[in-house]
Design a protein around this motif. Structure first.
Motif, PDB file in Angstrom:
ATOM      1  N   LEU A   2      -9.197 -16.336   6.869  1.00 54.29           N
ATOM      2  CA  LEU A   2      -7.947 -17.075   6.694  1.00 54.29           C
ATOM      3  C   LEU A   2      -8.320 -18.548   6.692  1.00 54.29           C
ATOM      4  O   LEU A   2      -8.847 -19.055   7.696  1.00 54.29           O
ATOM      5  CB  LEU A   2      -6.949 -16.759   7.797  1.00 54.29           C
ATOM      6  CG  LEU A   2      -5.604 -17.459   7.704  1.00 54.29           C
ATOM      7  CD1 LEU A   2      -4.891 -17.115   6.395  1.00 54.29           C
ATOM      8  CD2 LEU A   2      -4.712 -17.102   8.872  1.00 54.29           C
ATOM      9  N   ASP A   3      -8.066 -19.193   5.571  1.00 56.44           N
ATOM     10  CA  ASP A   3      -8.525 -20.561   5.363  1.00 56.44           C
ATOM     11  C   ASP A   3     -10.038 -20.579   5.564  1.00 56.44           C
ATOM     12  O   ASP A   3     -10.737 -19.805   4.954  1.00 56.44           O
ATOM     13  CB  ASP A   3      -7.775 -21.539   6.271  1.00 56.44           C
ATOM     14  CG  ASP A   3      -6.270 -21.550   5.991  1.00 56.44           C
ATOM     15  OD1 ASP A   3      -5.870 -21.185   4.870  1.00 56.44           O
ATOM     16  OD2 ASP A   3      -5.502 -21.913   6.897  1.00 56.44           O
ATOM     17  N   ARG A   4     -10.525 -21.404   6.461  1.00 65.78           N
ATOM     18  CA  ARG A   4     -11.971 -21.474   6.673  1.00 65.78           C
ATOM     19  C   ARG A   4     -12.425 -20.636   7.877  1.00 65.78           C
ATOM     20  O   ARG A   4     -13.580 -20.696   8.270  1.00 65.78           O
ATOM     21  CB  ARG A   4     -12.417 -22.928   6.851  1.00 65.78           C
ATOM     22  CG  ARG A   4     -11.892 -23.589   8.117  1.00 65.78           C
ATOM     23  CD  ARG A   4     -12.380 -25.032   8.202  1.00 65.78           C
ATOM     24  NE  ARG A   4     -11.943 -25.677   9.413  1.00 65.78           N
ATOM     25  CZ  ARG A   4     -12.676 -25.805  10.503  1.00 65.78           C
ATOM     26  NH1 ARG A   4     -13.892 -25.328  10.550  1.00 65.78           N
ATOM     27  NH2 ARG A   4     -12.192 -26.420  11.566  1.00 65.78           N
ATOM     28  N   PHE A   5     -11.538 -19.870   8.424  1.00 68.13           N
ATOM     29  CA  PHE A   5     -11.828 -19.120   9.642  1.00 68.13           C
ATOM     30  C   PHE A   5     -12.127 -17.658   9.354  1.00 68.13           C
ATOM     31  O   PHE A   5     -11.387 -16.997   8.628  1.00 68.13           O
ATOM     32  CB  PHE A   5     -10.632 -19.191  10.608  1.00 68.13           C
ATOM     33  CG  PHE A   5     -10.260 -20.591  10.996  1.00 68.13           C
ATOM     34  CD1 PHE A   5     -11.018 -21.300  11.914  1.00 68.13           C
ATOM     35  CD2 PHE A   5      -9.156 -21.204  10.434  1.00 68.13           C
ATOM     36  CE1 PHE A   5     -10.667 -22.597  12.264  1.00 68.13           C
ATOM     37  CE2 PHE A   5      -8.796 -22.492  10.776  1.00 68.13           C
ATOM     38  CZ  PHE A   5      -9.561 -23.192  11.705  1.00 68.13           C
ATOM     39  N   GLU A   6     -13.178 -17.164   9.973  1.00 64.09           N
ATOM     40  CA  GLU A   6     -13.450 -15.729   9.949  1.00 64.09           C
ATOM     41  C   GLU A   6     -12.786 -15.166  11.200  1.00 64.09           C
ATOM     42  O   GLU A   6     -13.104 -15.575  12.315  1.00 64.09           O
ATOM     43  CB  GLU A   6     -14.951 -15.469   9.989  1.00 64.09           C
ATOM     44  CG  GLU A   6     -15.282 -14.006   9.849  1.00 64.09           C
ATOM     45  CD  GLU A   6     -16.772 -13.750   9.782  1.00 64.09           C
ATOM     46  OE1 GLU A   6     -17.183 -12.671  10.240  1.00 64.09           O
ATOM     47  OE2 GLU A   6     -17.510 -14.617   9.292  1.00 64.09           O
ATOM     48  N   VAL A   7     -11.871 -14.253  11.009  1.00 68.39           N
ATOM     49  CA  VAL A   7     -11.017 -13.797  12.104  1.00 68.39           C
ATOM     50  C   VAL A   7     -11.204 -12.304  12.341  1.00 68.39           C
ATOM     51  O   VAL A   7     -11.274 -11.520  11.403  1.00 68.39           O
ATOM     52  CB  VAL A   7      -9.529 -14.055  11.760  1.00 68.39           C
ATOM     53  CG1 VAL A   7      -8.619 -13.621  12.888  1.00 68.39           C
ATOM     54  CG2 VAL A   7      -9.304 -15.517  11.413  1.00 68.39           C
ATOM     55  N   THR A   8     -11.282 -11.942  13.614  1.00 72.62           N
ATOM     56  CA  THR A   8     -11.250 -10.540  14.005  1.00 72.62           C
ATOM     57  C   THR A   8     -10.022 -10.358  14.880  1.00 72.62           C
ATOM     58  O   THR A   8      -9.873 -11.046  15.894  1.00 72.62           O
ATOM     59  CB  THR A   8     -12.509 -10.133  14.800  1.00 72.62           C
ATOM     60  OG1 THR A   8     -13.658 -10.390  14.001  1.00 72.62           O
ATOM     61  CG2 THR A   8     -12.460  -8.664  15.183  1.00 72.62           C
ATOM     62  N   LEU A   9      -9.131  -9.480  14.461  1.00 73.24           N
ATOM     63  CA  LEU A   9      -7.923  -9.191  15.228  1.00 73.24           C
ATOM     64  C   LEU A   9      -7.990  -7.760  15.737  1.00 73.24           C
ATOM     65  O   LEU A   9      -8.451  -6.865  15.023  1.00 73.24           O
ATOM     66  CB  LEU A   9      -6.676  -9.348  14.355  1.00 73.24           C
ATOM     67  CG  LEU A   9      -6.404 -10.732  13.779  1.00 73.24           C
ATOM     68  CD1 LEU A   9      -5.259 -10.670  12.785  1.00 73.24           C
ATOM     69  CD2 LEU A   9      -6.093 -11.715  14.880  1.00 73.24           C
ATOM     70  N   PHE A  10      -7.538  -7.552  16.942  1.00 74.56           N
ATOM     71  CA  PHE A  10      -7.423  -6.210  17.499  1.00 74.56           C
ATOM     72  C   PHE A  10      -5.951  -5.906  17.658  1.00 74.56           C
ATOM     73  O   PHE A  10      -5.236  -6.645  18.324  1.00 74.56           O
ATOM     74  CB  PHE A  10      -8.133  -6.113  18.857  1.00 74.56           C
ATOM     75  CG  PHE A  10      -9.615  -6.288  18.762  1.00 74.56           C
ATOM     76  CD1 PHE A  10     -10.420  -5.215  18.406  1.00 74.56           C
ATOM     77  CD2 PHE A  10     -10.202  -7.505  19.011  1.00 74.56           C
ATOM     78  CE1 PHE A  10     -11.789  -5.363  18.306  1.00 74.56           C
ATOM     79  CE2 PHE A  10     -11.569  -7.668  18.912  1.00 74.56           C
ATOM     80  CZ  PHE A  10     -12.369  -6.596  18.557  1.00 74.56           C
ATOM     81  N   ASP A  11      -5.509  -4.836  17.050  1.00 71.26           N
ATOM     82  CA  ASP A  11      -4.115  -4.403  17.153  1.00 71.26           C
ATOM     83  C   ASP A  11      -4.068  -3.399  18.296  1.00 71.26           C
ATOM     84  O   ASP A  11      -4.435  -2.236  18.144  1.00 71.26           O
ATOM     85  CB  ASP A  11      -3.670  -3.766  15.842  1.00 71.26           C
ATOM     86  CG  ASP A  11      -2.218  -3.327  15.864  1.00 71.26           C
ATOM     87  OD1 ASP A  11      -1.522  -3.571  16.875  1.00 71.26           O
ATOM     88  OD2 ASP A  11      -1.782  -2.724  14.872  1.00 71.26           O
ATOM     89  N   LEU A  12      -3.650  -3.875  19.457  1.00 63.98           N
ATOM     90  CA  LEU A  12      -3.610  -3.035  20.648  1.00 63.98           C
ATOM     91  C   LEU A  12      -2.194  -2.540  20.856  1.00 63.98           C
ATOM     92  O   LEU A  12      -1.251  -3.326  20.856  1.00 63.98           O
ATOM     93  CB  LEU A  12      -4.083  -3.826  21.871  1.00 63.98           C
ATOM     94  CG  LEU A  12      -5.467  -4.481  21.724  1.00 63.98           C
ATOM     95  CD1 LEU A  12      -5.781  -5.308  22.952  1.00 63.98           C
ATOM     96  CD2 LEU A  12      -6.537  -3.431  21.480  1.00 63.98           C
TER      97      LEU A  12
END
Length: 172
Positions: A2-12
């Motif tokens: 997202l934009d310049r960010f590498e993102v890891t999301l956890f859907d808990l």
């Protein structure tokens, strides 16, 4: 990405039986996205209590929090200000020294556009830029939290989330 960010999301999962596993991810968390069902008036107080418990945890306190007030597309949805009041967001932010933002949204995908509600993206961008501004400090905390920081006389918490994260990253 997202934009310049590498993102890891956890859907808990938010159900009561899932909440005990959340703390396994706290040591690796730069920020929190907490979703509130704006139409479930009966459970808004419960959501506030749950958020309070999350923010009190030493591995979360002080980290930025994005509250997504979901289902704003429904007529019976509580307003942003009602949710802020009912979950005591201002009080929680101050007590736990956490930057907080609430974003009223609809988490459904616009299938014609294949895009998330723009308010979800606006909220995620806020969270990412807030993390970026304090990244050095947050990264130091993550290292300390994941190693258990033995010098403080505390027993290190099991870091099952760390192992799971590394396994998922290797599989990718």
């Amino acid at each position: 990405m997202l934009d310049r960010f590498e993102v890891t999301l956890f859907d808990l999962g938010g159900g009561e039986k899932f909440r005990t596993s959340w703390r396994n991810f706290y040591a690796e968390t730069h920020g929190v996205v907490f979703v509130v069902d704006s139409t479930d008036v009966k459970r808004t107080a419960e959501a506030g209590n749950v958020l309070s418990e999350v923010l009190k945890h030493p591995k979360i306190s002080g980290k930025p929090v994005l509250v997504l007030a979901n289902k704003q597309d429904k007529a019976e949805a509580l307003s942003e200000s009602d949710i802020v009041e009912q979950i005591s967001l201002g009080k929680l932010a101050n007590e736990n020294k956490s930057m907080c933002r609430i974003e009223p949204c609809s988490g459904t995908l616009d299938y014609a556009e294949k895009k998330l509600d723009r308010t979800v993206l606006r909220g995620l961008r806020w969270l990412l830029w807030t993390i970026a501004r304090d990244y050095a400090h947050l990264s130091t905390r993550l290292i300390q939290d994941s190693t258990g920081e033995k010098g403080r006389g505390q027993q290190p918490e099991r870091v099952e989330g760390a192992s799971l994260t590394k396994k998922i990253q290797r599989e990718r």
